[in-house]
Write a protein that holds these residues in place. Structure first.
Motif, PDB file in Angstrom:
ATOM      1  N   TRP A 157       5.181  -3.744  27.045  1.00 28.05           N
ATOM      2  CA  TRP A 157       5.026  -2.866  25.866  1.00 28.05           C
ATOM      3  C   TRP A 157       4.556  -1.456  26.324  1.00 28.05           C
ATOM      4  O   TRP A 157       4.723  -0.555  25.760  1.00 28.05           O
ATOM      5  N   ASP A 158       3.497  -1.352  27.269  1.00 31.40           N
ATOM      6  CA  ASP A 158       2.908  -0.177  27.655  1.00 31.40           C
ATOM      7  C   ASP A 158       3.926   0.613  28.380  1.00 31.40           C
ATOM      8  O   ASP A 158       4.167   1.698  28.293  1.00 31.40           O
ATOM      9  N   ARG A 159       4.775  -0.145  29.033  1.00 29.48           N
ATOM     10  CA  ARG A 159       5.780   0.483  29.840  1.00 29.48           C
ATOM     11  C   ARG A 159       6.925   0.773  28.695  1.00 29.48           C
ATOM     12  O   ARG A 159       7.437   2.249  28.811  1.00 29.48           O
ATOM     13  N   TRP A 160       7.143   0.401  27.740  1.00 27.47           N
ATOM     14  CA  TRP A 160       8.197   0.834  26.547  1.00 27.47           C
ATOM     15  C   TRP A 160       7.521   2.007  25.906  1.00 27.47           C
ATOM     16  O   TRP A 160       8.293   2.911  25.908  1.00 27.47           O
ATOM     17  N   LEU A 161       6.038   1.888  25.813  1.00 26.04           N
ATOM     18  CA  LEU A 161       5.527   3.243  25.007  1.00 26.04           C
ATOM     19  C   LEU A 161       5.724   4.309  26.169  1.00 26.04           C
ATOM     20  O   LEU A 161       5.752   5.677  25.874  1.00 26.04           O
ATOM     21  N   GLN A 189       3.435  -2.964  18.038  1.00 29.39           N
ATOM     22  CA  GLN A 189       3.448  -4.286  18.632  1.00 29.39           C
ATOM     23  C   GLN A 189       2.099  -4.323  19.592  1.00 29.39           C
ATOM     24  O   GLN A 189       1.459  -5.357  19.485  1.00 29.39           O
ATOM     25  N   LEU A 190       1.710  -3.297  20.061  1.00 24.89           N
ATOM     26  CA  LEU A 190       0.503  -3.212  21.020  1.00 24.89           C
ATOM     27  C   LEU A 190      -0.722  -3.561  20.073  1.00 24.89           C
ATOM     28  O   LEU A 190      -1.526  -4.336  20.202  1.00 24.89           O
ATOM     29  N   ARG A 207      11.846  -7.949  26.247  1.00 26.86           N
ATOM     30  CA  ARG A 207      11.281  -8.820  27.238  1.00 26.86           C
ATOM     31  C   ARG A 207       9.593  -9.098  26.560  1.00 26.86           C
ATOM     32  O   ARG A 207       9.131 -10.130  26.635  1.00 26.86           O
ATOM     33  N   GLY A 208       8.993  -7.858  26.092  1.00 26.78           N
ATOM     34  CA  GLY A 208       7.655  -8.225  25.678  1.00 26.78           C
ATOM     35  C   GLY A 208       7.634  -9.060  24.529  1.00 26.78           C
ATOM     36  O   GLY A 208       6.572  -9.871  24.215  1.00 26.78           O
ATOM     37  N   ASP A 257      -0.842 -11.197  28.289  1.00 27.50           N
ATOM     38  CA  ASP A 257      -1.123  -9.931  29.155  1.00 27.50           C
ATOM     39  C   ASP A 257       0.381  -9.589  29.668  1.00 27.50           C
ATOM     40  O   ASP A 257       0.479  -8.297  29.954  1.00 27.50           O
ATOM     41  N   ALA A 258       1.234 -10.327  29.985  1.00 30.25           N
ATOM     42  CA  ALA A 258       2.578 -10.059  30.473  1.00 30.25           C
ATOM     43  C   ALA A 258       3.172  -9.226  29.420  1.00 30.25           C
ATOM     44  O   ALA A 258       3.984  -8.046  29.800  1.00 30.25           O
TER      45      ALA A 258
END
Length: 847
Positions: free
Chosen positions: A646-650, A668-669, A629-630, A640-641
């Motif tokens: 990606w923060d959730r992935w991490l 990615q981040l 999704r990211g 931003d979305a």
């Protein structure tokens, strides 16, 4: 001095030219000046709104006041070239050329309308005059949107003019001129040509009915030298008509073809020879009909039987034909049937749907017989083409739809075709009840099927866009009949089609109208939901085959395999979403998501993600979902979305202690924060990355990129040049290399970038990744522009802007801006007028 309004004539067929008495103007100061004159002259009677002209001349310019200001400038230039009083203006609202000014296009359209409304005696001069005006295609060297649309419209009208002219010339005995025009149509417009078959001796025009698109088949029948030829095809494909058109007039007695109608014969043993006996007009006698038929045929020098509508008696009738051919050595049989006879020596001539242009010609001919003023305005022809495309070239469907012209216009017809079977009915007297409607024609075919074959036929209607043998076997699980045998049988009944790809792998399909009928059978059978579930299982198996293909054959073959079943994937998603089968939807996302993403199928990829969002419980599955999704959100420019996913992935990767997943989430981040110029955030994530992975290549790359964003450029530029020179042809770190290329071009290092792109372009093309291809095209455009190759530079920028816009990517606006800036920079280049007339919509391979 003579009034401007009565002197200027604008020629648009061929190259643009304005003629006034002895004066001729062919050169204009700007290319848009030429386009403006063409638009106004093609419709001299129309007041053109200024806003509309602005959009046609400057489609990429969003500033309306600037558009109108430029339009005033172009109008002034035209006035300078052709006279200030050439225009009429409606205040600041519209512009038209003055009354009396004409063009070859406007006269051509008027003559076409005149011919369409005229009596047969008055029509011929108007058609001849219209054909004489069409010297060449409309402005053949131009490829702007307006010209392309208008050129294609005029081609269709010209095809109609020539088709009518051929018929009228033959009707008045001018056969040589008709033949010359037919040759002109075929040679000049091979993709549109649809003249009627010539009315030569021995080939009557079927009682005056126009006949379209079967010229090659007619020739095949006339050149046939065997003893048994079977013309096959679904009901309504025109088998009977072809047999009559191709051969000499059916003769009840004497030499020549003997037409034997068999539609009413249900028992071959008792009815076959009786039908031939009746067709031969033999007197009743004591001998059995078979003996009388054999004796009568032996008396003929070269007897030819046309056995029409044989399909319902194939089982018992085929052996009778074989025996008759043996008993009468000089006999030849031409059979029309929805299925082969399957006897020794049989040759088959399958009838396919009509090509598009003959379909249009047939539809217009039949519609105008019912209502002479139907679709006479040339602007209605695009709607006619839509209708014909929906009918898929089935002659009976075309004729039934055309008959509705008495009560419907083209737009209403198109809307009504949402249901073919309901709409395609002849409410008037039909000489053949089976041709009264498409439903009746299909009823005739379906009643010949066994119950189990009918069941399989109904189940196959669940597919969209065709199916493979494996998929059919999955959908037909539980059926008693062998699926391969069923497919063979259905194909022999002309109810399904089969095509083979370059690897000789078969692909099966149904015409839409046949599928509608089969869907009705499936709905009545009570097996609809079970079949949809089995279809979803076939999609699961297709996804597995796509994965195997990717591993064994690579990206190109995989993308081709996937593209064949996209419609089935969408159909499967429809059912899985309603059935709340989130397990299947996630499985398809897992196996196909990345492949849809890297291809051109972002909407399907996004739909799969939307369908499972909020329904994933397994944390590893959720982690993969967040990564996908990211990635899509970032390419769509929703930065931003993307960061949230990606923060959730991490976060999930850290909880699961998945070091590899942590590494890629951080990559990615970091890359995203650098792209946005938020170097402080990038540094924070980079420190986390150093704890997870000591990969000095990635760390060094990110540190140099951060320094570059902060103004320290030299180290990265030096390193990027070295990398590009050492990694010619290397696709391993392509994303990184594209970033290097952008930086090097930004700093004037074009040649090293050009060399690298040349070394990887073939691999990029074979990958099918439209997003990467579009990014590469922008880089190529800059390299070509630096080398002063203006044409290829423009085409690269145009390809990139078009591709990013089609994808809806984050680079759509910047690519459009890059193209606009290029056009601004080069508006005064001498060859620019010629350049804008060249073909656009090139593929990257062509560039």
């Amino acid at each position: 001095m003579e009034s401007v309004a009565t002197t200027w004539f604008i020629e648009l067929f061929g190259e643009l030219r304005a003629v006034c008495a002895e004066k001729s103007v062919e050169k204009f100061r700007t290319d848009r000046c030429r386009l403006l004159l063409a638009i106004l002259a093609a419709r001299p009677e129309r007041m053109h709104p200024r806003e509309e002209l602005g959009d046609l001349l400057w489609p990429d310019e969003d500033d309306r006041p600037l558009q109108l200001q430029r339009l005033r400038g172009e109008l002034s230039e035209l006035g300078t070239s052709l006279g200030k009083d050439i225009f009429e203006k409606s205040g600041n609202r519209g512009v038209k050329v003055r009354s009396g000014i004409a063009s070859d296009v406007s006269r051509f359209d008027q003559l076409f309308l005149t011919a369409a409304r005229a009596t047969p005696e008055q029509r011929l001069p108007a058609l001849e005059a219209a054909a004489a005006l069409y010297k060449d295609d409309l402005l053949p060297s131009r490829y702007d949107d307006w010209t392309i649309r208008e050129r294609e419209r005029l081609k269709v009208v010209y095809c109609d003019v020539l088709t009518r002219l051929v018929l009228d010339l033959e009707a008045v005995g001018r056969a040589d001129e008709a033949r010359a025009l037919r040759h002109e149509l075929v040679s000049r417009f091979p993709d549109l040509a649809a003249p009627p078959a010539p009315t030569t001796a021995g080939a009557p025009a079927l009682g005056g009915d126009g006949y379209y698109g079967r010229e090659e088949k007619i020739l095949e029948v006339r050149e046939w030298r065997g003893r048994l030829l079977t013309i096959t095809g679904p009901g309504g494909m025109g088998k009977t008509r072809l047999s009559k058109q191709a051969l000499s007039p059916p003769a009840p007695t004497g030499e020549g073809a003997i037409f034997v109608p068999l539609a009413e014969v249900s028992d071959a043993k008792s009815g076959f020879f009786e039908a031939i006996h009746a067709a031969l007009a033999l007197p009743k006698g004591d001998a059995p009909p078979r003996d009388q038929v054999v004796y009568a045929l032996r008396q003929k020098t070269a007897p030819l039987l046309i056995l029409d509508n044989f399909e319902q008696i194939v089982t018992h009738g085929a052996p009778l034909v074989a025996r008759l051919l043996k008993d009468v050595p000089a006999l030849r049989c031409l059979v029309t049937s929805r299925r082969r006879l399957g006897i020794a020596g049989e040759q088959e001539l399958p009838l396919e749907p009509l090509p598009h242009a003959p379909s249009v010609a047939l539809f217009l001919d039949r519609a105008r017989r019912a209502r002479p003023d139907f679709a006479q305005n040339p602007s209605a022809l695009p709607l006619v083409e839509e209708i014909v495309a929906l009918l898929q070239g089935l002659p009976l469907a075309i004729e039934l739809a055309a008959a509705r012209s008495v009560v419907l216009g083209p737009m209403q017809m198109r809307d009504q075709l949402a249901s073919h079977l309901r709409f395609l009915v002849n409410r008037r007297h039909a000489s053949n009840e089976r041709h009264r409607s498409l439903r009746a024609a299909l009823d005739w075919s379906i009643h010949l099927l066994s119950p189990e074959l009918k069941r399989i036929f109904a189940r196959l209607s669940v597919f969209r866009g065709g199916w493979s043998l494996e998929a059919a076997e999955t959908v037909c699980q539980g059926c008693d009949m062998e699926v391969l045998n069923a497919l063979d049988e259905l194909h022999s009944h002309s109810l399904i089609t089969v095509a083979f790809d370059e690897t000789e792998t078969p692909r099966y399909d149904m015409l839409v109208v046949i599928r509608e009928y089969a869907e009705e059978l499936l709905a009545k059978s009570g097996e609809l939901e079970e079949t949809k579930a089995q279809h979803a299982q076939s999609v699961e198996e297709m996804a597995q085959r796509v994965q195997v293909c990717f591993k064994e054959q690579g990206v190109g073959p995989m993308q081709r395999l996937l593209s064949k079943d996209l419609d089935n994937l969408r159909r499967g998603m429809d059912w899985a979403e309603k059935a709340k089968r989130y397990d299947l939807l996630y499985s398809w996302l897992h196996m196909l998501g990345g492949k849809l993403f890297e291809g051109e199928h972002w909407r399907d990829f996004e739909r799969l993600m939307d369908s499972v969002d909020g329904h994933i419980e397994d944390e590893r599955a959720l982690m993969r979902f967040c990564s996908l999704r990211g990635a899509l959100l970032r390419r769509q420019g929703k930065e931003d979305a993307a960061a949230l996913y990606w923060d959730r992935w991490l976060e999930l990767a850290e909880r699961l202690q998945d070091t590899e997943a942590q590494k890629w989430a951080l990559v990615q981040l970091i890359d995203q924060y650098i792209f946005l110029g938020r170097t402080e955030g990038a540094c924070i994530y980079l420190e986390k990355y150093k704890i997870v992975d000591n990969d000095f290549v990635n760390i060094g790359y990110f540190e140099m990129m951060i320094d570059y964003k902060n103004g320290k450029k030299d180290e990265l530029i030096k390193f990027a040049k070295k990398e590009m020179q050492e990694k010619l042809g290397d696709m391993k770190d392509l994303t990184m290399m594209i970033e290097y290329a952008s930086i090097l071009i930004e700093n004037g290092h074009f040649r090293v970038v050009g060399s690298y792109i040349n070394s990887v372009i073939d691999s990029i093309l074979s990958s099918g990744n439209k997003f990467i291809s579009a990014k590469i095209a922008n880089l190529m455009g800059e390299c070509f522009e630096h080398d002063k190759d203006i044409k290829r530079s423009y085409l690269c920028y145009e390809y990139a802007a078009r591709s990013h816009a089609e994808l809806g990517s984050r680079n759509a606006d910047s690519s459009k801006k890059k193209l606009h800036e290029f056009l601004t920079r080069h508006k005064n280049v001498p060859e620019w007028g010629l350049l804008q007339g060249q073909k656009t919509c090139y593929s990257l391979a062509e560039l």
